[in-house]
Design a protein around this motif. Structure first.
Motif, PDB file in Angstrom:
ATOM      1  N   ARG A 138     -18.730  32.892 -20.378  1.00  0.00           N
ATOM      2  CA  ARG A 138     -18.864  31.778 -19.450  1.00  0.00           C
ATOM      3  C   ARG A 138     -19.492  32.260 -18.143  1.00  0.00           C
ATOM      4  O   ARG A 138     -19.110  33.290 -17.601  1.00  0.00           O
ATOM      5  CB  ARG A 138     -17.479  31.167 -19.182  1.00  0.00           C
ATOM      6  N   GLU A 139     -20.456  31.487 -17.628  1.00  0.00           N
ATOM      7  CA  GLU A 139     -21.134  31.823 -16.378  1.00  0.00           C
ATOM      8  C   GLU A 139     -20.582  30.938 -15.260  1.00  0.00           C
ATOM      9  O   GLU A 139     -21.252  30.033 -14.759  1.00  0.00           O
ATOM     10  CB  GLU A 139     -22.642  31.665 -16.525  1.00  0.00           C
ATOM     11  N   GLY A 140     -19.361  31.212 -14.877  1.00  0.00           N
ATOM     12  CA  GLY A 140     -18.677  30.365 -13.919  1.00  0.00           C
ATOM     13  C   GLY A 140     -19.227  30.431 -12.510  1.00  0.00           C
ATOM     14  O   GLY A 140     -18.916  29.565 -11.683  1.00  0.00           O
ATOM     15  N   SER A 141     -20.052  31.422 -12.211  1.00  0.00           N
ATOM     16  CA  SER A 141     -20.585  31.558 -10.856  1.00  0.00           C
ATOM     17  C   SER A 141     -21.824  30.706 -10.615  1.00  0.00           C
ATOM     18  O   SER A 141     -22.294  30.603  -9.475  1.00  0.00           O
ATOM     19  CB  SER A 141     -20.927  33.019 -10.566  1.00  0.00           C
ATOM     20  N   LEU A 142     -22.368  30.097 -11.656  1.00  0.00           N
ATOM     21  CA  LEU A 142     -23.532  29.231 -11.475  1.00  0.00           C
ATOM     22  C   LEU A 142     -23.171  28.043 -10.590  1.00  0.00           C
ATOM     23  O   LEU A 142     -22.058  27.514 -10.653  1.00  0.00           O
ATOM     24  CB  LEU A 142     -24.027  28.710 -12.826  1.00  0.00           C
ATOM     25  N   ILE A 143     -24.123  27.608  -9.796  1.00  0.00           N
ATOM     26  CA  ILE A 143     -23.935  26.430  -8.948  1.00  0.00           C
ATOM     27  C   ILE A 143     -24.939  25.364  -9.377  1.00  0.00           C
ATOM     28  O   ILE A 143     -26.154  25.607  -9.382  1.00  0.00           O
ATOM     29  CB  ILE A 143     -24.119  26.766  -7.459  1.00  0.00           C
ATOM     30  N   GLU A 144     -24.457  24.213  -9.750  1.00  0.00           N
ATOM     31  CA  GLU A 144     -25.340  23.122 -10.147  1.00  0.00           C
ATOM     32  C   GLU A 144     -25.913  22.442  -8.912  1.00  0.00           C
ATOM     33  O   GLU A 144     -25.266  22.362  -7.871  1.00  0.00           O
ATOM     34  CB  GLU A 144     -24.575  22.131 -11.024  1.00  0.00           C
ATOM     35  N   GLN A 145     -27.126  21.923  -9.061  1.00  0.00           N
ATOM     36  CA  GLN A 145     -27.810  21.320  -7.920  1.00  0.00           C
ATOM     37  C   GLN A 145     -27.026  20.129  -7.359  1.00  0.00           C
ATOM     38  O   GLN A 145     -26.977  19.921  -6.143  1.00  0.00           O
ATOM     39  CB  GLN A 145     -29.213  20.876  -8.331  1.00  0.00           C
ATOM     40  N   MET A 146     -26.403  19.351  -8.222  1.00  0.00           N
ATOM     41  CA  MET A 146     -25.658  18.178  -7.760  1.00  0.00           C
ATOM     42  C   MET A 146     -24.455  18.554  -6.911  1.00  0.00           C
ATOM     43  O   MET A 146     -23.967  17.734  -6.129  1.00  0.00           O
ATOM     44  CB  MET A 146     -25.207  17.331  -8.956  1.00  0.00           C
TER      45      MET A 146
ATOM     46  N   ARG B  93     -24.486  20.890  -4.677  1.00  0.00           N
ATOM     47  CA  ARG B  93     -24.934  21.392  -3.383  1.00  0.00           C
ATOM     48  C   ARG B  93     -24.927  20.259  -2.349  1.00  0.00           C
ATOM     49  O   ARG B  93     -25.447  19.176  -2.617  1.00  0.00           O
ATOM     50  CB  ARG B  93     -26.342  21.989  -3.484  1.00  0.00           C
ATOM     51  N   PRO B  94     -24.371  20.486  -1.180  1.00  0.00           N
ATOM     52  CA  PRO B  94     -24.335  19.419  -0.176  1.00  0.00           C
ATOM     53  C   PRO B  94     -25.711  19.009   0.331  1.00  0.00           C
ATOM     54  O   PRO B  94     -25.873  17.900   0.854  1.00  0.00           O
ATOM     55  CB  PRO B  94     -23.489  20.020   0.956  1.00  0.00           C
ATOM     56  N   ASP B  95     -26.712  19.877   0.145  1.00  0.00           N
ATOM     57  CA  ASP B  95     -28.049  19.567   0.634  1.00  0.00           C
ATOM     58  C   ASP B  95     -29.005  19.137  -0.476  1.00  0.00           C
ATOM     59  O   ASP B  95     -30.226  19.142  -0.289  1.00  0.00           O
ATOM     60  CB  ASP B  95     -28.636  20.773   1.370  1.00  0.00           C
ATOM     61  N   CYS B  96     -28.475  18.765  -1.649  1.00  0.00           N
ATOM     62  CA  CYS B  96     -29.368  18.336  -2.720  1.00  0.00           C
ATOM     63  C   CYS B  96     -30.033  17.008  -2.345  1.00  0.00           C
ATOM     64  O   CYS B  96     -29.562  16.268  -1.478  1.00  0.00           O
ATOM     65  CB  CYS B  96     -28.622  18.210  -4.047  1.00  0.00           C
ATOM     66  N   GLU B  97     -31.119  16.707  -3.019  1.00  0.00           N
ATOM     67  CA  GLU B  97     -31.897  15.504  -2.695  1.00  0.00           C
ATOM     68  C   GLU B  97     -31.118  14.255  -3.125  1.00  0.00           C
ATOM     69  O   GLU B  97     -30.810  14.084  -4.306  1.00  0.00           O
ATOM     70  CB  GLU B  97     -33.251  15.553  -3.398  1.00  0.00           C
ATOM     71  N   LEU B  98     -30.834  13.376  -2.175  1.00  0.00           N
ATOM     72  CA  LEU B  98     -29.973  12.225  -2.444  1.00  0.00           C
ATOM     73  C   LEU B  98     -30.590  11.292  -3.470  1.00  0.00           C
ATOM     74  O   LEU B  98     -29.876  10.744  -4.328  1.00  0.00           O
ATOM     75  CB  LEU B  98     -29.692  11.469  -1.147  1.00  0.00           C
ATOM     76  N   ARG B  99     -31.899  11.096  -3.419  1.00  0.00           N
ATOM     77  CA  ARG B  99     -32.531  10.172  -4.370  1.00  0.00           C
ATOM     78  C   ARG B  99     -32.400  10.685  -5.805  1.00  0.00           C
ATOM     79  O   ARG B  99     -32.093   9.914  -6.719  1.00  0.00           O
ATOM     80  CB  ARG B  99     -34.006   9.987  -4.001  1.00  0.00           C
ATOM     81  N   ARG B 100     -32.597  11.979  -5.993  1.00  0.00           N
ATOM     82  CA  ARG B 100     -32.428  12.555  -7.328  1.00  0.00           C
ATOM     83  C   ARG B 100     -30.968  12.526  -7.757  1.00  0.00           C
ATOM     84  O   ARG B 100     -30.659  12.325  -8.935  1.00  0.00           O
ATOM     85  CB  ARG B 100     -32.960  13.988  -7.351  1.00  0.00           C
ATOM     86  N   LEU B 101     -30.074  12.719  -6.813  1.00  0.00           N
ATOM     87  CA  LEU B 101     -28.650  12.657  -7.123  1.00  0.00           C
ATOM     88  C   LEU B 101     -28.261  11.267  -7.610  1.00  0.00           C
ATOM     89  O   LEU B 101     -27.562  11.112  -8.620  1.00  0.00           O
ATOM     90  CB  LEU B 101     -27.833  13.033  -5.898  1.00  0.00           C
ATOM     91  N   ARG B 102     -28.714  10.227  -6.916  1.00  0.00           N
ATOM     92  CA  ARG B 102     -28.374   8.869  -7.315  1.00  0.00           C
ATOM     93  C   ARG B 102     -28.993   8.515  -8.670  1.00  0.00           C
ATOM     94  O   ARG B 102     -28.377   7.799  -9.465  1.00  0.00           O
ATOM     95  CB  ARG B 102     -28.806   7.879  -6.232  1.00  0.00           C
ATOM     96  N   ARG B 103     -30.199   9.015  -8.933  1.00  0.00           N
ATOM     97  CA  ARG B 103     -30.785   8.799 -10.257  1.00  0.00           C
ATOM     98  C   ARG B 103     -29.958   9.481 -11.335  1.00  0.00           C
ATOM     99  O   ARG B 103     -29.817   8.966 -12.449  1.00  0.00           O
ATOM    100  CB  ARG B 103     -32.213   9.334 -10.287  1.00  0.00           C
ATOM    101  N   SER B 104     -29.402  10.644 -11.008  1.00  0.00           N
ATOM    102  CA  SER B 104     -28.545  11.338 -11.976  1.00  0.00           C
ATOM    103  C   SER B 104     -27.299  10.517 -12.269  1.00  0.00           C
ATOM    104  O   SER B 104     -26.920  10.335 -13.430  1.00  0.00           O
ATOM    105  CB  SER B 104     -28.160  12.716 -11.428  1.00  0.00           C
ATOM    106  N   TYR B 105     -26.630  10.020 -11.221  1.00  0.00           N
ATOM    107  CA  TYR B 105     -25.472   9.160 -11.433  1.00  0.00           C
ATOM    108  C   TYR B 105     -25.840   7.949 -12.287  1.00  0.00           C
ATOM    109  O   TYR B 105     -25.065   7.530 -13.151  1.00  0.00           O
ATOM    110  CB  TYR B 105     -24.917   8.675 -10.101  1.00  0.00           C
TER     111      TYR B 105
END
Length: 236
Positions: A8-16, A18-30
């Motif tokens: 397991r690679e538990g240290s990976l950080i997903e883009q979503m 991250r507090p500074d991820c792109e909001l438009r892409r985040l909302r499209r993901s949701y």
């Protein structure tokens, strides 16, 4: 390739995350999560076999979704219960204000509400729910956070806990990479989905770390279901 996904690679950080991820892409993901969850997460089956038997005709059954994200799972379960003639008072809780804002912007059935809160905050309030669930949350947590969420779930649930998460495997990684790339453009679905699989557990790994009383069960070919029934609760 021999060693890929062996651990397991538990240290990976997903883009979503991250507090500074792109909001438009985040909302499209949701907005695209309902497709992923409908095709893969098997909440229809879990509703039929595990949640529906707990529903009562005359009174509302309460359900909490920990880390609900965009809220599609609670909305889906509430619609299913309403079609079956039951009242499901479903609460989606997520501490991320971006998830909370998206969830509250979606049309939902009567009885669905959202809380911007951690599970520990709901415990501190004395919250109790007939059913507690989560979907694709466990792999995001550190070992200490996972232990805390399981402890909170035990205290919050009257009858049943269902934590549904990805099952790490090479075939799951390869199939997701090929089959779900069309959902990727303009969102974080594809890149974060692959990272999620790399961060997720195998059944044996979960069995080694969950507290007594928790059962690790298969939930289709790609998921693991972590199940807890409080002592004295009726089985479904």
């Amino acid at each position: 390739m021999t060693f890929f996904l062996r651990e397991r690679e538990g240290s990976l950080i997903e883009q979503m995350d991250r507090p500074d991820c792109e909001l438009r892409r985040l909302r499209r993901s949701y907005a695209r999560f309902p497709v992923i969850n409908f095709l893969l997460a098997r909440w229809g089956r879990n509703y039929e076999q595990r949640i529906r038997p707990l529903l009562a005709g005359s009174t509302a059954t309460t359900l909490l979704d920990i880390g609900c994200g965009g809220g599609d799972v609670v909305r889906r379960l509430a619609r299913r219960a309403a079609r079956d003639g039951f009242r499901l008072a479903a609460t989606g809780a997520d501490p991320d204000p971006r998830a909370h804002d998206f969830a509250t912007s979606r049309k939902a059935s009567d009885g669905v509400r959202y809380r911007r809160a951690l599970s520990s905050e709901l415990v501190a309030e004395g919250g109790r729910y007939d059913v507690v669930i989560s979907n694709h949350v466990l792999h995001h947590l550190s070992p200490a956070e996972l232990a805390a969420v399981l402890s909170d779930s035990e205290r919050l649930a009257r009858h049943l806990v269902l934590h549904n998460d990805l099952r790490r495997s090479r075939i799951a990684f390869l199939l997701f990479m090929v089959a779900f790339w069309p959902l990727g453009p303009g969102s974080y679905i594809h890149t974060d989905g692959l990272a999620s699989i790399r961060r997720s557990y195998t059944p044996a790994e979960l069995r080694d770390i969950v507290p007594p009383g928790w059962q690790v069960e298969r939930n289709g070919p790609w998921h693991i279901l972590l199940v807890y029934r409080p002592p004295g609760a009726g089985s479904a």
